[in-house]
Design a protein around this motif. Structure first.
Motif, PDB file in Angstrom:
ATOM      1  N   GLN A  55       0.822  -1.202   0.000  1.00  0.00           N
ATOM      2  CA  GLN A  55       0.000   0.000   0.000  1.00  0.00           C
ATOM      3  C   GLN A  55       0.858   1.254   0.000  1.00  0.00           C
ATOM      4  OE1 GLN A  55      -3.156   0.193  -0.597  1.00  0.00           O
ATOM      5  NE2 GLN A  55      -3.135   2.423  -0.459  1.00  0.00           N
ATOM      6  N   ARG A  56       1.955   1.237   0.777  1.00  0.00           N
ATOM      7  CA  ARG A  56       2.844   2.390   0.809  1.00  0.00           C
ATOM      8  C   ARG A  56       3.441   2.672  -0.561  1.00  0.00           C
ATOM      9  NH1 ARG A  56       8.282   2.584   1.231  1.00  0.00           N
ATOM     10  NH2 ARG A  56       8.383   0.387   1.847  1.00  0.00           N
ATOM     11  N   GLU A  72      12.368   7.756  -5.769  1.00  0.00           N
ATOM     12  CA  GLU A  72      13.193   6.798  -5.043  1.00  0.00           C
ATOM     13  C   GLU A  72      12.301   6.063  -4.044  1.00  0.00           C
ATOM     14  OE1 GLU A  72      16.941   8.110  -3.318  1.00  0.00           O
ATOM     15  OE2 GLU A  72      16.365   7.123  -1.451  1.00  0.00           O
ATOM     16  N   HIS A  73      12.347   4.732  -4.082  1.00  0.00           N
ATOM     17  CA  HIS A  73      11.566   3.904  -3.165  1.00  0.00           C
ATOM     18  C   HIS A  73      12.479   2.903  -2.495  1.00  0.00           C
ATOM     19  CE1 HIS A  73       8.000   5.454  -5.144  1.00  0.00           C
ATOM     20  NE2 HIS A  73       8.357   4.932  -6.296  1.00  0.00           N
ATOM     21  N   ARG A  85      13.990 -10.069   0.196  1.00  0.00           N
ATOM     22  CA  ARG A  85      15.116  -9.235  -0.221  1.00  0.00           C
ATOM     23  C   ARG A  85      14.703  -7.771  -0.119  1.00  0.00           C
ATOM     24  NH1 ARG A  85      19.419 -12.047   0.123  1.00  0.00           N
ATOM     25  NH2 ARG A  85      20.544 -10.710  -1.361  1.00  0.00           N
ATOM     26  N   TYR A  86      15.691  -6.887  -0.045  1.00  0.00           N
ATOM     27  CA  TYR A  86      15.444  -5.475   0.178  1.00  0.00           C
ATOM     28  C   TYR A  86      16.021  -4.675  -0.980  1.00  0.00           C
ATOM     29  CZ  TYR A  86      15.024  -7.788   4.628  1.00  0.00           C
ATOM     30  OH  TYR A  86      14.667  -8.672   5.596  1.00  0.00           O
ATOM     31  N   LEU A  87      15.164  -3.844  -1.560  1.00  0.00           N
ATOM     32  CA  LEU A  87      15.529  -3.166  -2.795  1.00  0.00           C
ATOM     33  C   LEU A  87      15.516  -1.652  -2.645  1.00  0.00           C
ATOM     34  CD1 LEU A  87      13.499  -5.177  -5.457  1.00  0.00           C
ATOM     35  CD2 LEU A  87      15.732  -5.698  -4.460  1.00  0.00           C
ATOM     36  N   LEU A  88      16.398  -1.004  -3.388  1.00  0.00           N
ATOM     37  CA  LEU A  88      16.391   0.438  -3.563  1.00  0.00           C
ATOM     38  C   LEU A  88      16.032   0.699  -5.020  1.00  0.00           C
ATOM     39  CD1 LEU A  88      17.002   3.313  -2.537  1.00  0.00           C
ATOM     40  CD2 LEU A  88      19.359   2.967  -3.282  1.00  0.00           C
ATOM     41  N   ASP A  89      14.960   1.468  -5.232  1.00  0.00           N
ATOM     42  CA  ASP A  89      14.428   1.704  -6.576  1.00  0.00           C
ATOM     43  C   ASP A  89      14.524   3.191  -6.867  1.00  0.00           C
ATOM     44  OD1 ASP A  89      11.094   1.372  -8.075  1.00  0.00           O
ATOM     45  OD2 ASP A  89      13.056   1.755  -8.951  1.00  0.00           O
ATOM     46  N   SER A 105      10.908   5.008 -15.776  1.00  0.00           N
ATOM     47  CA  SER A 105      12.116   4.236 -16.081  1.00  0.00           C
ATOM     48  C   SER A 105      12.968   4.186 -14.821  1.00  0.00           C
ATOM     49  CB  SER A 105      12.917   4.878 -17.217  1.00  0.00           C
ATOM     50  OG  SER A 105      12.143   4.941 -18.398  1.00  0.00           O
ATOM     51  N   GLY A 106      13.279   2.985 -14.370  1.00  0.00           N
ATOM     52  CA  GLY A 106      13.985   2.881 -13.109  1.00  0.00           C
ATOM     53  C   GLY A 106      15.038   1.805 -13.071  1.00  0.00           C
ATOM     54  N   VAL A 107      15.888   1.889 -12.049  1.00  0.00           N
ATOM     55  CA  VAL A 107      16.918   0.886 -11.780  1.00  0.00           C
ATOM     56  C   VAL A 107      16.742   0.435 -10.335  1.00  0.00           C
ATOM     57  CG1 VAL A 107      19.380   0.414 -11.593  1.00  0.00           C
ATOM     58  CG2 VAL A 107      18.532   1.906 -13.417  1.00  0.00           C
ATOM     59  N   GLU A 108      16.650  -0.865 -10.128  1.00  0.00           N
ATOM     60  CA  GLU A 108      16.503  -1.419  -8.792  1.00  0.00           C
ATOM     61  C   GLU A 108      17.785  -2.149  -8.399  1.00  0.00           C
ATOM     62  OE1 GLU A 108      12.959  -3.740  -8.398  1.00  0.00           O
ATOM     63  OE2 GLU A 108      11.640  -2.062  -8.901  1.00  0.00           O
ATOM     64  N   THR A 109      18.209  -1.951  -7.156  1.00  0.00           N
ATOM     65  CA  THR A 109      19.430  -2.566  -6.650  1.00  0.00           C
ATOM     66  C   THR A 109      19.114  -3.351  -5.385  1.00  0.00           C
ATOM     67  OG1 THR A 109      20.742  -0.731  -7.520  1.00  0.00           O
ATOM     68  CG2 THR A 109      21.786  -2.135  -5.863  1.00  0.00           C
TER      69      THR A 109
END
Length: 451
Positions: A55-56, A72-73, A85-89, A105-109
């Motif tokens: 939801q967030r 940024e998420h 797993r924990y992602l930075l988007d 358009s994004g990059v997830e790490t």
């Protein structure tokens, strides 16, 4: 699916087309989520997001689409095997002329191992969990990301650089601070153009993706390297305060692509030559052997195919002459060493371009031996001998038949003569001698292997 980040472990990219709710994922992102096929729509993507974060993330995305240019998420995903797993988007918002968001358009790490703790919504953590601040998370990602990252101020001077980008440049991180790129890397190709590109991003506030830059750096001053870079503005208090870039060294991928392009060009060239040869054989066979065209034409193609197989197995390098000879005697393997004698050094090789012509000549000689010569009865013998000149530049091959029916000079020259004489003279520049002695045919070829 696109594949811009296949060589960057723990990182994946995507595009979300908002008008038709279509998702396009890179191969790296599929691996990151543990999926074989990308989700078709956003609803399918949210099935992988941790239930407590869904939801967030929906609300944050709605806010981004409303009025943001970048986003940024931080969130958790659940892999098919149940692991979290924990992602930075991080990414960009593309808008149409009316200002409506049309694409993300994004990059997830994957930052699970980097931060060594769970990332949770603000103010929420399970018993024993650790809540990391944004500064801690970003600092960890910045320093340990598998891509180079640089940040410049409005004067286009380095503010910060991560260890990997500093390593790519071959200069210590502290040497970069306060310096412009052209001061540090003068040998990068069109470095002035890079500086102009940075200025354009600064002035326009518009990101530039997939910019290829090449040149040499102090890291490898004698080698030309290639980098794929993404530049985007950094905003503070509503204005562009600086620029950031993500840098990937794509030199090896570039070399691999150039090799593939060269191989495809060579394959195209050889395919055209092969088609031309097949057409010539078909026309000549139809003209000289109209009554039994199909079996004769088929046998000649099989001869070419056998030689082609040898060349492919050896990657179109030089091949052993003995292997080529044997490939043209598949139905007489049991006679080799008895009625068929192969005499010559086994390590003698011939250039790949000569193989097709020689294969067709050997095939034609074998066919004639079966019909009219030493292999047409139960007692005849065939000797195939080869020898290099003392300096290794000339090769002589002698085909000698004995013990078969009496031989006489043919009354006319057919396509067989073209294959065993004319074609070899034109393709190899060879000297050919044919002796129709009553004892049996002797055919010899001498040609230059190398200069």
């Amino acid at each position: 699916m696109f594949d811009t980040d296949a060589a960057i472990p723990g990182t994946g990219s995507y595009e979300w087309h908002l008008d038709d709710d279509k998702l396009f994922w890179s191969r790296g992102l599929l691996e990151l989520y543990g999926l074989k096929h990308p989700p078709d729509r956003a609803a399918d993507f949210f099935a992988s997001v941790h239930p407590e974060d869904r939801q967030r993330i929906r609300e944050e995305m709605a806010e981004v689409c409303a009025d943001a240019d970048t986003f940024e998420h931080k969130f958790r995903i659940v892999l098919p095997d149940g692991r979290v797993r924990y992602l930075l988007d991080r990414g960009l918002v593309v808008r149409n002329a009316h200002g409506t968001a049309v694409r993300l358009s994004g990059v997830e790490t994957d930052v699970t191992d980097v931060v060594d703790a769970r990332i949770f919504p603000k103010g929420r953590a399970p018993e024993g969990g650790v809540v990391l601040g944004d500064a801690e998370i970003l600092d960890a990602v910045f320093n340990d990301a598998p891509v180079g990252i640089g940040i410049w101020d409005r004067d286009l001077k380095f503010l910060k650089i991560n260890p990997l980008l500093a390593e790519m440049n071959g200069l210590a991180p502290e040497v970069h601070i306060g310096k412009r790129a052209e001061e540090l890397l003068p040998d990068v190709r069109e470095i002035a153009g890079v500086a102009k590109l940075l200025q354009d991003v600064l002035d326009s506030g518009t990101a530039r993706r997939d910019v290829e830059i090449s040149g040499s750096t102090p890291a490898r001053p004698s080698e030309r390297r290639h980098w794929n870079e993404h530049f985007f503005p950094i905003r503070s208090a509503g204005r562009v305060a600086g620029i950031a870039a993500i840098v990937e060294d794509v030199t090896e991928a570039r070399k691999a692509q150039e090799t593939i392009d060269a191989l495809l060009h060579e394959l195209n060239h050889r395919s055209k030559n092969l088609v031309s040869l097949i057409l010539a054989i078909s026309r000549q066979t139809a003209r000289s052997r109209p009554d039994d065209f199909l079996p004769v034409f088929q046998s000649r193609l099989e001869s070419m195919s056998a030689a082609q197989d040898l060349l492919v197995r050896r990657s179109w390098q030089d091949i052993e002459l003995e292997a080529l000879v044997r490939s043209q005697l598949p139905h007489f393997a049991e006679l080799i060493g008895n009625r068929i004698i192969l005499r010559g050094a086994p390590d003698v090789t011939i250039p790949a371009p000569a193989a097709q012509s020689l294969a067709l000549a050997f095939h034609e000689l074998t066919t004639n031996a079966v019909k009219y010569g030493a292999l047409s009865n139960e007692t005849g013998k065939l000797t195939i001998a080869w020898q290099l000149s003392p300096d290794g530049t000339l090769l002589q091959i002698v085909w000698r038949e004995r013990g078969g029916p009496a031989v006489s000079q043919p009354s006319r020259k057919g396509f067989g003569s073209t294959l065993t004489v004319g074609m070899l003279q034109s393709t190899l520049g060879g000297e050919i001698d044919v002796d129709y002695s009553s004892e049996g045919l002797t055919w010899s070829l001498k040609f230059k292997l190398r200069g």
